[in-house]
Design a protein around this motif. Structure first.
Motif, PDB file in Angstrom:
ATOM      1  N   LEU A 186      10.028   3.532   1.310  1.00  0.00           N
ATOM      2  CA  LEU A 186      10.314   2.806   0.013  1.00  0.00           C
ATOM      3  C   LEU A 186       9.102   2.300  -0.600  1.00  0.00           C
ATOM      4  CD1 LEU A 186      13.877   1.303   0.713  1.00  0.00           C
ATOM      5  CD2 LEU A 186      13.319   3.584  -0.331  1.00  0.00           C
ATOM      6  N   THR A 187       8.631   2.668  -1.655  1.00  0.00           N
ATOM      7  CA  THR A 187       7.340   2.304  -2.408  1.00  0.00           C
ATOM      8  C   THR A 187       7.750   1.889  -3.572  1.00  0.00           C
ATOM      9  OG1 THR A 187       6.324   4.020  -1.144  1.00  0.00           O
ATOM     10  CG2 THR A 187       5.085   3.156  -2.828  1.00  0.00           C
ATOM     11  N   VAL A 188       6.829   0.833  -4.028  1.00  0.00           N
ATOM     12  CA  VAL A 188       6.854   0.185  -5.637  1.00  0.00           C
ATOM     13  C   VAL A 188       5.355   0.516  -5.816  1.00  0.00           C
ATOM     14  CG1 VAL A 188       6.849  -1.668  -6.830  1.00  0.00           C
ATOM     15  CG2 VAL A 188       8.527  -1.670  -4.989  1.00  0.00           C
ATOM     16  N   SER A 189       5.073   1.310  -6.843  1.00  0.00           N
ATOM     17  CA  SER A 189       3.584   1.466  -7.595  1.00  0.00           C
ATOM     18  C   SER A 189       3.704   0.881  -8.854  1.00  0.00           C
ATOM     19  CB  SER A 189       3.446   2.837  -7.374  1.00  0.00           C
ATOM     20  OG  SER A 189       2.328   3.229  -8.057  1.00  0.00           O
ATOM     21  N   VAL A 190       2.775  -0.012  -9.184  1.00  0.00           N
ATOM     22  CA  VAL A 190       2.654  -0.592 -10.468  1.00  0.00           C
ATOM     23  C   VAL A 190       1.397  -0.039 -11.362  1.00  0.00           C
ATOM     24  CG1 VAL A 190       2.597  -2.873 -11.402  1.00  0.00           C
ATOM     25  CG2 VAL A 190       3.730  -2.813  -9.291  1.00  0.00           C
ATOM     26  N   VAL A 206      -1.525  -3.072  -0.956  1.00  0.00           N
ATOM     27  CA  VAL A 206      -2.715  -2.530  -1.286  1.00  0.00           C
ATOM     28  C   VAL A 206      -3.139  -2.677  -2.517  1.00  0.00           C
ATOM     29  CG1 VAL A 206      -4.273  -0.652  -0.906  1.00  0.00           C
ATOM     30  CG2 VAL A 206      -2.210  -1.188   0.591  1.00  0.00           C
ATOM     31  N   PRO A 207      -3.788  -3.543  -3.267  1.00  0.00           N
ATOM     32  CA  PRO A 207      -4.233  -3.584  -4.644  1.00  0.00           C
ATOM     33  C   PRO A 207      -5.204  -2.314  -4.947  1.00  0.00           C
ATOM     34  CG  PRO A 207      -4.988  -5.454  -3.495  1.00  0.00           C
ATOM     35  CD  PRO A 207      -4.571  -4.820  -2.389  1.00  0.00           C
ATOM     36  N   ARG A 208      -5.246  -1.899  -6.167  1.00  0.00           N
ATOM     37  CA  ARG A 208      -5.971  -0.893  -6.603  1.00  0.00           C
ATOM     38  C   ARG A 208      -7.392  -1.079  -6.199  1.00  0.00           C
ATOM     39  NH1 ARG A 208      -4.346   1.350 -12.166  1.00  0.00           N
ATOM     40  NH2 ARG A 208      -3.239   2.634 -10.672  1.00  0.00           N
ATOM     41  N   GLY A 209      -8.036   0.120  -5.777  1.00  0.00           N
ATOM     42  CA  GLY A 209      -9.427   0.118  -5.492  1.00  0.00           C
ATOM     43  C   GLY A 209      -9.720  -0.522  -4.103  1.00  0.00           C
ATOM     44  N   VAL A 210      -8.713  -0.644  -3.304  1.00  0.00           N
ATOM     45  CA  VAL A 210      -8.856  -1.278  -1.873  1.00  0.00           C
ATOM     46  C   VAL A 210      -8.289  -0.386  -1.041  1.00  0.00           C
ATOM     47  CG1 VAL A 210      -8.469  -2.871  -0.324  1.00  0.00           C
ATOM     48  CG2 VAL A 210      -8.893  -3.711  -2.654  1.00  0.00           C
ATOM     49  N   GLU A 211      -9.072   0.288  -0.046  1.00  0.00           N
ATOM     50  CA  GLU A 211      -8.897   1.079   0.934  1.00  0.00           C
ATOM     51  C   GLU A 211      -7.950   0.712   1.731  1.00  0.00           C
ATOM     52  OE1 GLU A 211      -9.241   4.711   2.816  1.00  0.00           O
ATOM     53  OE2 GLU A 211     -10.443   4.165   1.188  1.00  0.00           O
ATOM     54  N   ARG A 212      -6.611   1.698   2.039  1.00  0.00           N
ATOM     55  CA  ARG A 212      -5.607   1.081   2.628  1.00  0.00           C
ATOM     56  C   ARG A 212      -5.842   1.299   4.201  1.00  0.00           C
ATOM     57  NH1 ARG A 212      -0.448   4.878   1.732  1.00  0.00           N
ATOM     58  NH2 ARG A 212       0.296   3.550   3.167  1.00  0.00           N
ATOM     59  N   ALA A 213      -5.212   0.185   5.021  1.00  0.00           N
ATOM     60  CA  ALA A 213      -5.434  -0.078   6.412  1.00  0.00           C
ATOM     61  C   ALA A 213      -4.694   0.967   7.031  1.00  0.00           C
ATOM     62  CB  ALA A 213      -4.888  -1.109   6.622  1.00  0.00           C
ATOM     63  N   GLY A 238       7.802  14.797   3.454  1.00  0.00           N
ATOM     64  CA  GLY A 238       7.956  15.164   1.858  1.00  0.00           C
ATOM     65  C   GLY A 238       7.071  14.436   1.165  1.00  0.00           C
ATOM     66  N   ALA A 239       6.994  14.760  -0.098  1.00  0.00           N
ATOM     67  CA  ALA A 239       6.192  13.994  -1.227  1.00  0.00           C
ATOM     68  C   ALA A 239       7.085  13.067  -1.858  1.00  0.00           C
ATOM     69  CB  ALA A 239       5.752  15.105  -2.321  1.00  0.00           C
ATOM     70  N   PRO A 240       6.540  11.807  -2.195  1.00  0.00           N
ATOM     71  CA  PRO A 240       7.264  10.690  -2.810  1.00  0.00           C
ATOM     72  C   PRO A 240       7.952  11.328  -4.205  1.00  0.00           C
ATOM     73  CG  PRO A 240       5.088  10.146  -2.608  1.00  0.00           C
ATOM     74  CD  PRO A 240       4.968  11.646  -2.415  1.00  0.00           C
ATOM     75  N   THR A 241       9.276  10.776  -4.140  1.00  0.00           N
ATOM     76  CA  THR A 241       9.931  11.290  -5.416  1.00  0.00           C
ATOM     77  C   THR A 241      10.505   9.856  -5.995  1.00  0.00           C
ATOM     78  OG1 THR A 241      11.116  12.870  -4.269  1.00  0.00           O
ATOM     79  CG2 THR A 241      12.515  11.971  -6.175  1.00  0.00           C
ATOM     80  N   THR A 242      10.178   9.879  -7.571  1.00  0.00           N
ATOM     81  CA  THR A 242      10.649   8.496  -8.488  1.00  0.00           C
ATOM     82  C   THR A 242      12.063   8.405  -8.306  1.00  0.00           C
ATOM     83  OG1 THR A 242       8.407   8.906  -9.398  1.00  0.00           O
ATOM     84  CG2 THR A 242      10.066   7.511 -10.573  1.00  0.00           C
ATOM     85  N   VAL A 243      12.607   7.315  -8.180  1.00  0.00           N
ATOM     86  CA  VAL A 243      14.102   7.092  -8.267  1.00  0.00           C
ATOM     87  C   VAL A 243      14.084   6.384  -9.772  1.00  0.00           C
ATOM     88  CG1 VAL A 243      15.842   5.758  -7.385  1.00  0.00           C
ATOM     89  CG2 VAL A 243      13.968   6.791  -5.823  1.00  0.00           C
TER      90      VAL A 243
END
Length: 126
Positions: free
Chosen positions: A50-54, A117-124, A68-73
């Motif tokens: 489950l992901t929140v993308s702002v 993960v803030p935008r522009g920061v590499e994911r761990a 699978g690919a993420p699906t927007t709920v």
């Protein structure tokens, strides 16, 4: 967002289906409003991401099945999260919350990772 057996609304035996229903709910002033929902084919034993993308004031709520690919709920409007609308101080929190709505349950939620993960920061990478 919450996850329920796909058959939950139909009154059928929840074990009779391998799908799950993912629902995005906006609660404001004690009133719940469904923003969107989808059914995923993943079995109860399979994990879901489950992901929140702002982006700006838009909060996209997504679900992803294994492989699978993420699906927007749904997409929630962040402008409804201000102090004027809520009637006072508001802190914005993201996290994991599980409930059985006060009923006994044998359901278990396994949280393997929560990552901001803030935008522009590499994911761990785990």
């Amino acid at each position: 967002m919450f996850i329920a057996p796909a058959a939950a609304d139909a009154g059928a035996d929840a074990g009779a289906t391998s799908g799950r229903r993912v629902v995005a709910v906006h609660r404001q002033g004690g009133v719940d409003r469904v923003l969107g929902e989808t059914t995923v084919s993943a079995a109860k034993s399979e994990p879901l991401a489950l992901t929140v993308s702002v982006r700006g004031q838009d909060y996209a709520l997504l679900v992803q099945e294994p492989g699978g690919a993420p699906t927007t709920v749904a997409v929630a409007d962040g402008r409804t999260l201000d102090t004027v609308t809520t009637g006072g101080f508001l802190g914005l929190w993201f996290g994991v919350y599980g409930t059985s709505n006060g009923r006994p349950t044998s359901t278990v939620a396994h949280v393997e990772r929560f990552e901001y993960v803030p935008r522009g920061v590499e994911r761990a990478r785990a």
